[in-house]
Design a protein around this motif. Structure first.
Motif, PDB file in Angstrom:
ATOM      1  N   ASN A 175       5.247 -10.837 -14.553  1.00 46.64           N
ATOM      2  CA  ASN A 175       5.412  -9.564 -13.846  1.00 46.64           C
ATOM      3  C   ASN A 175       4.569  -9.577 -12.589  1.00 46.64           C
ATOM      4  N   VAL A 176       5.062  -8.928 -11.558  1.00 50.54           N
ATOM      5  CA  VAL A 176       4.269  -8.628 -10.372  1.00 50.54           C
ATOM      6  C   VAL A 176       4.288  -7.109 -10.257  1.00 50.54           C
ATOM      7  N   LYS A 177       3.095  -6.495 -10.401  1.00 51.56           N
ATOM      8  CA  LYS A 177       2.998  -5.035 -10.437  1.00 51.56           C
ATOM      9  C   LYS A 177       2.022  -4.540  -9.369  1.00 51.56           C
ATOM     10  N   ILE A 178       2.201  -3.288  -8.987  1.00 50.95           N
ATOM     11  CA  ILE A 178       1.310  -2.672  -8.003  1.00 50.95           C
ATOM     12  C   ILE A 178       0.859  -1.323  -8.546  1.00 50.95           C
ATOM     13  N   LEU A 179      -0.373  -0.943  -8.203  1.00 54.49           N
ATOM     14  CA  LEU A 179      -0.856   0.381  -8.588  1.00 54.49           C
ATOM     15  C   LEU A 179      -1.888   0.874  -7.599  1.00 54.49           C
ATOM     16  N   ARG A 180      -2.157   2.152  -7.691  1.00 55.54           N
ATOM     17  CA  ARG A 180      -3.150   2.801  -6.835  1.00 55.54           C
ATOM     18  C   ARG A 180      -4.378   3.138  -7.669  1.00 55.54           C
ATOM     19  N   MET A 181      -5.541   2.768  -7.155  1.00 50.87           N
ATOM     20  CA  MET A 181      -6.808   3.094  -7.806  1.00 50.87           C
ATOM     21  C   MET A 181      -7.363   4.359  -7.152  1.00 50.87           C
ATOM     22  N   ASP A 182      -8.003   5.236  -7.936  1.00 47.87           N
ATOM     23  CA  ASP A 182      -8.437   6.534  -7.405  1.00 47.87           C
ATOM     24  C   ASP A 182      -9.901   6.858  -7.656  1.00 47.87           C
ATOM     25  N   GLU A 183     -10.742   5.880  -7.772  1.00 44.48           N
ATOM     26  CA  GLU A 183     -12.186   6.020  -7.987  1.00 44.48           C
ATOM     27  C   GLU A 183     -12.559   6.430  -9.411  1.00 44.48           C
ATOM     28  N   GLN A 184     -11.586   6.710 -10.265  1.00 40.57           N
ATOM     29  CA  GLN A 184     -11.874   7.048 -11.655  1.00 40.57           C
ATOM     30  C   GLN A 184     -12.004   5.768 -12.484  1.00 40.57           C
ATOM     31  N   GLU A 185     -12.670   5.891 -13.609  1.00 40.52           N
ATOM     32  CA  GLU A 185     -12.792   4.764 -14.534  1.00 40.52           C
ATOM     33  C   GLU A 185     -11.447   4.503 -15.211  1.00 40.52           C
ATOM     34  N   TYR A 186     -11.258   3.281 -15.663  1.00 43.80           N
ATOM     35  CA  TYR A 186     -10.085   2.946 -16.470  1.00 43.80           C
ATOM     36  C   TYR A 186     -10.598   2.286 -17.744  1.00 43.80           C
ATOM     37  N   ALA A 187     -10.096   2.748 -18.864  1.00 41.74           N
ATOM     38  CA  ALA A 187     -10.604   2.350 -20.179  1.00 41.74           C
ATOM     39  C   ALA A 187     -10.504   0.849 -20.441  1.00 41.74           C
ATOM     40  N   ASP A 188     -11.353   0.406 -21.333  1.00 39.11           N
ATOM     41  CA  ASP A 188     -11.412  -0.978 -21.780  1.00 39.11           C
ATOM     42  C   ASP A 188     -10.077  -1.391 -22.397  1.00 39.11           C
ATOM     43  N   GLU A 189      -9.624  -2.599 -22.070  1.00 44.25           N
ATOM     44  CA  GLU A 189      -8.387  -3.131 -22.644  1.00 44.25           C
ATOM     45  C   GLU A 189      -8.476  -4.651 -22.720  1.00 44.25           C
ATOM     46  N   SER A 190      -7.564  -5.220 -23.477  1.00 42.43           N
ATOM     47  CA  SER A 190      -7.491  -6.661 -23.662  1.00 42.43           C
ATOM     48  C   SER A 190      -6.024  -7.026 -23.869  1.00 42.43           C
ATOM     49  N   HIS A 191      -5.631  -8.219 -23.449  1.00 37.22           N
ATOM     50  CA  HIS A 191      -4.242  -8.671 -23.577  1.00 37.22           C
ATOM     51  C   HIS A 191      -4.220 -10.103 -24.113  1.00 37.22           C
ATOM     52  N   PRO A 192      -3.122 -10.486 -24.778  1.00 29.26           N
ATOM     53  CA  PRO A 192      -3.015 -11.864 -25.262  1.00 29.26           C
ATOM     54  C   PRO A 192      -2.607 -12.848 -24.159  1.00 29.26           C
ATOM     55  N   TYR A 193      -2.650 -12.405 -22.921  1.00 30.76           N
ATOM     56  CA  TYR A 193      -2.274 -13.224 -21.770  1.00 30.76           C
ATOM     57  C   TYR A 193      -3.285 -12.983 -20.642  1.00 30.76           C
ATOM     58  N   ALA A 194      -3.360 -13.911 -19.713  1.00 29.35           N
ATOM     59  CA  ALA A 194      -4.244 -13.766 -18.552  1.00 29.35           C
ATOM     60  C   ALA A 194      -3.619 -12.807 -17.535  1.00 29.35           C
ATOM     61  N   SER A 232       0.831  -1.210   0.000  1.00 30.20           N
ATOM     62  CA  SER A 232       0.000   0.000   0.000  1.00 30.20           C
ATOM     63  C   SER A 232       0.863   1.256   0.000  1.00 30.20           C
ATOM     64  N   GLN A 233       1.936   1.263   0.780  1.00 29.63           N
ATOM     65  CA  GLN A 233       2.828   2.428   0.803  1.00 29.63           C
ATOM     66  C   GLN A 233       3.471   2.653  -0.563  1.00 29.63           C
ATOM     67  N   THR A 234       3.882   1.578  -1.216  1.00 26.95           N
ATOM     68  CA  THR A 234       4.486   1.688  -2.540  1.00 26.95           C
ATOM     69  C   THR A 234       3.482   2.254  -3.534  1.00 26.95           C
ATOM     70  N   ALA A 235       2.254   1.759  -3.504  1.00 30.09           N
ATOM     71  CA  ALA A 235       1.215   2.247  -4.416  1.00 30.09           C
ATOM     72  C   ALA A 235       0.888   3.712  -4.137  1.00 30.09           C
ATOM     73  N   ASN A 236       0.784   4.079  -2.861  1.00 25.78           N
ATOM     74  CA  ASN A 236       0.447   5.453  -2.503  1.00 25.78           C
ATOM     75  C   ASN A 236       1.543   6.443  -2.880  1.00 25.78           C
ATOM     76  N   ALA A 237       2.776   5.963  -2.999  1.00 22.84           N
ATOM     77  CA  ALA A 237       3.897   6.835  -3.358  1.00 22.84           C
ATOM     78  C   ALA A 237       4.009   7.066  -4.871  1.00 22.84           C
ATOM     79  N   LEU A 238       3.237   6.338  -5.663  1.00 26.07           N
ATOM     80  CA  LEU A 238       3.292   6.522  -7.117  1.00 26.07           C
ATOM     81  C   LEU A 238       2.785   7.914  -7.487  1.00 26.07           C
ATOM     82  N   PRO A 239       3.382   8.529  -8.518  1.00 30.37           N
ATOM     83  CA  PRO A 239       3.012   9.905  -8.873  1.00 30.37           C
ATOM     84  C   PRO A 239       1.582  10.069  -9.374  1.00 30.37           C
TER      85      PRO A 239
END
Length: 101
Positions: A29-48, A7-14
């Motif tokens: 990959n193991v990635k972290i991010l912060r969600m901010d109540e905004q929508e995030y656009a539709d996407e698709s990937h060739p992997y799960a 959580s600290q790492t995610a909160n420190a993201l710009p």
């Protein structure tokens, strides 16, 4: 290797919805991010993708159907599945996915 405070790492993201890679495990990959109540656009990937809510809530839209993923829960998005995030998602999200070729 030291302890990673997710959580600290995610909160420190710009900015929200901009992930940082914590580790590469083989072809994963193991990635972290912060969600901010905004929508995030539709996407698709060739992997799960595994989407794990560390804290907060993810409002995930798949085939226009809302799935709410809460703290401590995860959702596996299948490869080539179109998905987006609905308004109101907040907190910390851990993503496990494939290293893109």
């Amino acid at each position: 290797m030291s302890v990673i405070h997710l959580s600290q790492t995610a909160n420190a993201l710009p900015q929200a919805w901009s992930s940082v890679t914590l580790a590469h495990l083989g072809h994963t990959n193991v990635k972290i991010l912060r969600m901010d109540e905004q929508e995030y656009a539709d996407e698709s990937h060739p992997y799960a993708e595994l989407l794990l809510v560390v804290d907060g809530q993810l409002n995930l839209l798949i085939h226009n159907q809302l799935t709410v993923v809460k703290t401590g829960e995860a959702y596996m998005v299948s490869a080539n599945t179109s998905h987006s995030v609905a308004h109101g998602s907040f907190g910390t999200l851990l993503i496990v996915d494939s290293v893109e070729p």
